[in-house]
Design a protein around this motif. Structure first.
Motif: not given
Ligand code: FE
Length: 197
Positions: A19-30
């Motif tokens: 699970m990429s940092a890119n996915t977590l950036g959108f999923h958690h931070d947004k």
């Protein structure tokens, strides 16, 4: 007390490549953050503002006029539970008491896995796949949109997988089954699930 966005319980790149940092950036931070902001806006100035989140969810769940509060609040709770359901080097066959209960209630780990994959795959549209304890007996559940078993009497959530497209589209595109397999093989946090027993 307004809700705040909890920190992820691992570094943003700790689940790569599964699970990429890119996915977590959108999923958690947004996404998760937007649910927190919307919930706070909706309860601000009402008699719900000072109440604990799960208490609010139980109070508003059946009230169509408060669907926005339920949906945003339940999404806050579900996502926090989801982050804790993930860990680096997770997945595989659970051991200990949880492993024994899975064998007792599903017949075997393989039978549990079949049931979990089926629930996560067949949840039509957005939703969640759960391992729960219902009065001490383990079951697999699925829920649509923001629906959550945490409001149900006698039901204790143990582990959850987010099957909204925002959870997997960047890493797996349309391949939800591949995302579900990756969760079970590489990411599921069985220590967290055991702690919830
Ligand atoms: Fe999500």
């Amino acid at each position: 007390m307004a809700l705040t966005l909890p920190e992820l319980p691992f570094a943003k790149d700790a689940l790569e490549p599964h699970m990429s940092a890119n996915t977590l950036g959108f999923h958690h931070d947004k996404h998760h953050n937007a649910y927190v902001i919307n919930y706070n806006k909706l309860v601000d100035g009402t008699d719900l503002a000072g109440k604990e989140l799960v208490e609010v969810l139980k109070l508003v769940e059946k009230d169509a006029s408060k669907a926005g509060i339920f949906n945003n609040g339940a999404q806050v709770w579900n996502h926090t539970f989801f982050w804790n359901s993930l860990k680096p080097n997770g997945g595989g066959v659970p051991t200990g008491k949880l492993g024994e209960l899975i064998a007792r209630d599903f017949g075997s780990y393989e039978k549990f896995r079949e049931a979990f994959v089926a629930a996560a795959t067949t949840q039509f549209g957005s939703g969640w796949a759960w391992l729960v304890s219902v009065n001490g007996k383990l079951e697999v559940r699925k829920s649509g949109n923001a629906a959550t078993p945490v409001t149900e009497a006698g039901v204790k959530p143990l582990l959850v997988l987010d099957v909204w497209e925002h959870a997997y589209y960047l890493d797996h595109q349309n391949l939800r089954p591949r995302y579900i397999q990756t969760f079970l093989d590489k990411l599921a946090n069985w220590e967290f699930a055991s702690g919830n027993l």
